[in-house]
Motif scaffolding. Sequence first.
Motif, mmCIF file in Angstrom:
data_model
loop_
_atom_site.group_PDB
_atom_site.id
_atom_site.type_symbol
_atom_site.label_atom_id
_atom_site.label_comp_id
_atom_site.label_asym_id
_atom_site.label_seq_id
_atom_site.Cartn_x
_atom_site.Cartn_y
_atom_site.Cartn_z
ATOM 1 N N LEU A 1 0.803 -1.223 0.000
ATOM 2 C CA LEU A 1 0.000 0.000 0.000
ATOM 3 C C LEU A 1 0.840 1.279 0.000
ATOM 4 N N ASP A 2 2.081 1.211 0.482
ATOM 5 C CA ASP A 2 2.866 2.453 0.529
ATOM 6 C C ASP A 2 3.098 3.018 -0.867
ATOM 7 N N GLY A 3 3.368 2.133 -1.812
ATOM 8 C CA GLY A 3 3.543 2.593 -3.185
ATOM 9 C C GLY A 3 2.255 3.153 -3.766
ATOM 10 N N ALA A 4 1.129 2.543 -3.396
ATOM 11 C CA ALA A 4 -0.167 3.025 -3.879
ATOM 12 C C ALA A 4 -0.462 4.421 -3.333
ATOM 13 N N VAL A 5 -0.126 4.645 -2.066
ATOM 14 C CA VAL A 5 -0.312 5.975 -1.483
ATOM 15 C C VAL A 5 0.612 6.984 -2.174
#
Length: 201
Positions: free
Chosen positions: A67-71
Amino acid sequence: MFDAKIRPLIDPPLNAVGRALARIGFTANSITLLGLGFGLGGAYAVSQEHYGWALALVVIGRILDGLDGAVARATKKTAFGGYLDIVCDFIFYVSIPLAFGIADPANSLPALMLVAAFTITGISFLAFAVTAAEQGAETSAHGEKSFFYSTGIAEGGETITFFLIMCLFPMHFAALAYIFAGLCVVTVLQRTVLAWMSFRD
């Protein structure tokens, strides 16, 4: 090996959740650190032989790692974010075999071998990324990344799969560790051949 193949399946839901997290104020770096916290919590659970808790914490930590990359894509990608992500990944990777070695001294040698294998795999991965950047090479096979992600038989997906199997069958940690260490060595050889083919004069 499978990471690039599953990206088209997992990216849409991750991106949707990432946009929602960004709207309520989460940053990519905070998600990265939160994911590391859960991952290290899983390692601690392994060291105490609480393998059910370890399994759950590792899964949550890896979801957050996705999710960090998505954020970041929903807000702003930064060079530091890419740096922090890969450093936290490798801290987590070495913490799990270390925890198995703490849980049972009989696991010490296979744990050491796996940490060593992770080390040389990580070095080959980062050396390839640096050289690819110098050569101006790009790839999107693993999604939008801060630097070049080279492929191999032992990538993130395979690593997490082995960790989960280790948590489910801790009595077989030694055999699993030796198998995965071998796959890491094969990955380094693959990456070296790919580097020779890609970067020779």
